[in-house]
Design a protein around this motif. Sequence first.
Motif, PDB file in Angstrom:
ATOM      1  N   GLY A  92      10.480  -8.044 -25.739  1.00  0.00           N
ATOM      2  CA  GLY A  92      10.513  -9.477 -26.012  1.00  0.00           C
ATOM      3  C   GLY A  92      11.652 -10.118 -25.257  1.00  0.00           C
ATOM      4  O   GLY A  92      12.616  -9.452 -24.877  1.00  0.00           O
ATOM      5  N   SER A  96      12.741 -13.918 -29.023  1.00  0.00           N
ATOM      6  CA  SER A  96      11.984 -12.769 -29.511  1.00  0.00           C
ATOM      7  C   SER A  96      12.804 -11.492 -29.538  1.00  0.00           C
ATOM      8  O   SER A  96      12.412 -10.522 -30.182  1.00  0.00           O
ATOM      9  N   SER A 138       6.387  -8.760 -28.429  1.00  0.00           N
ATOM     10  CA  SER A 138       6.726 -10.009 -29.106  1.00  0.00           C
ATOM     11  C   SER A 138       6.745 -11.157 -28.105  1.00  0.00           C
ATOM     12  O   SER A 138       7.628 -11.238 -27.256  1.00  0.00           O
ATOM     13  N   PHE A 208       8.851 -13.175 -35.584  1.00  0.00           N
ATOM     14  CA  PHE A 208       9.513 -12.709 -34.365  1.00  0.00           C
ATOM     15  C   PHE A 208      10.843 -12.021 -34.671  1.00  0.00           C
ATOM     16  O   PHE A 208      11.204 -11.044 -34.015  1.00  0.00           O
TER      17      PHE A 208
END
Length: 539
Positions: A92, A96, A138, A208
Motif C-alpha cells: 500500500g 494505506s 490496500s 485501510f
Amino acid sequence: MADQPEQLAVTLVDQRLAGEAAPFAERLVSDRVASKLTSQDPTLWGPDAEPESAIRLSWTTLHDTSRPLLAEIEALRAELQADGVDRVVLAGMGGSSLAPEVITSTAGVPLTVLDTTDPGQVADALAGDLDSTVLVVSSKSGSTVETDSHRRIFEKAFTANGIDAASRIVVVTDPGSPLESASLDAGYRKVFTADPNVGGRYSALTAFGLVPSGLAGADVGALLDDAAAASKVLSLDSEENPGLRLGAALGAAHARGAEKVVFADTGSGITGFGDWAEQLIAESTGKNGTGLLPVVAESPDSPGFADAGTDATTVAIGPSATAAIAVTGPLGAQFLLWEYATVVAGRLLGINPFDQPDVEAAKKASRALLDNPDAANAGEPSFVDGPVEVYGVPGTAGPSTLAETLRQFLALVPDAGYISVQAYLDRLDDASAILLRTELARRTGTQTTFGWGPRFLHSTGQYHKGGHQNGVFLQLTGAVENDLEVPDRPYTLGVLQRAQALGDGQVLAERGRPVLRLHLTDRAAGLAHVVRALEGIGH
C-alpha cells in the motif's frame, strides 16, 4: 482508556504563540467550527471546496462506523492462524501504509510494509517465509502502480512455490472500485471495502488502517475506543477543545511566517507518528502557494528542532517544556485530534484540505517515461566523482567535484526555504541515507526534510509542487544489482523506480525548483562519499 478523554491534551508552551492563537480560537468557537465539523458540514472551507468536502467528512464518525470491522478482522485472523499463516505483508502507498505502520510499530507487532519500488527491498520481503505469508493489497482504486506491481509479483511467487495465491491475498479497497470486482473474480481470500467518503490521509481508522494492523495482532478496538473518547471533547465549541487549540496555533504560527512544523517524539510511546502526520499535514495544506511543511526530526536534540528558527514551529509528541506545542494522548485519540486540527488549520489558511491538485503531475510524468523507454534513460551525467554520478547542476558554474556541486547547490536555498532529500533507495539496506537529513540541517542551518521515494510522492509530494515554492531538492538514486520483473507489465521494478525519480524531478524543474540528482553506482560507498563531501560545508 475509553473513559479518560482528558488524557488527550494540547499545551501551548510558547506563551507568545498562545497569545497569537487566542483570537483565532475565539473566532473558531464563535463560528461553531467544531460542532459543524462533527456534523459534517461541507461549507466550512468555502464554496469552491464544498463539492469535495461534501464527500470527504466521514472520518469524523469512524470510531462508531468502523466497529463492525472488528469481528471480521478477528475471524479472518483466526482462520489464517489455523492455516499456519501469521506473517502479514502490506502492499500500500500513502495513507494505506503510513497508519498501519504507526499502529503496528507502536503495538510492537510485526508488519512488513511494501511502499517502495526498490527491487532489493521487495526481494527481501519475497525472501521471507511465503508458506506463512498473507499479502494485504490496500488501494482505494487498485490503479496505484506500486501496489499493483507488488500484487503481481507476490501472486506469481505464491504460485511458483506451490501455494494457492488466491487464498493468500486479502484486499482493502473502495466499494465499486475496479480492484473490488477484479478481486472477487480472482477469488481472493477476503475483500474488505472501506468508507468511500474518507480520503486516504484521513483513513487511519477505516479498513485501510485497521485490517492490516488487526491481522498483524494490534488491538485495533482500543484505537476506536480512544478515538471515541476524544471525539466527545473534539466536537465541543470551546476554547478548551484541543483540536481547536492546535488548529488555531498552527494557523497563528503560519500567519506570522512559521510555515514549517517540526516534529519530535519526547517519550509518547507512539512509534513513527511524525511520518503519518507528515502526509496528513503536507498533503492537506500544501497548495495554492501556501501550507505547512512538516519536518520530522529524529529527537528533541536534532538539528531543526533544537535550533528551530522563526520560520518553524516545534511540536513535541509527548510532554515537553521546550517545544512550542506539546501534544499528549493515546494513538487513536491523536489520529482524530490531528485530523480535526489539520482541517481547522486549512480553514484558517483559506485552502481546501481534502484535495491534492498537484499529486497527479508526477504520476503523469512517470507514466510518460514508462511508455517511452528512450526518454526514461537518464542520459550522461554532468560528471562522475568516485561512486557518485552527478545529474543536473542548476544555477551552478559547472563544478567538477561533488563537494563544490553541493556547496553551490545549497547556496540556492532562499531565505526561509528548505532542503528536501529524496532517497529512491532501499529503506532497510540503505537506511543510513537518513543521516543526510541531520548532516544537511546541521551544516546549513536550514530546515531539512527526508523522504523515501516513491513513498513521499504520496505524502509531501503535494506540498513540494503546491506549497511555498522555496525548496531545493536533492534526489538520491542507486544502482540496481538484481532487478525484479513485474508480471504482465513491460517494465521492471528498477525501471519503474527510475521513471518515478526522473518524472518527479522533471515536474519540479518545470516549476522552477532546483533539482540535483546523485546516482550511487555503489550504494554503500556512494552514501559515505556524499557524507564526506558535505564535511566542508559549514553553517
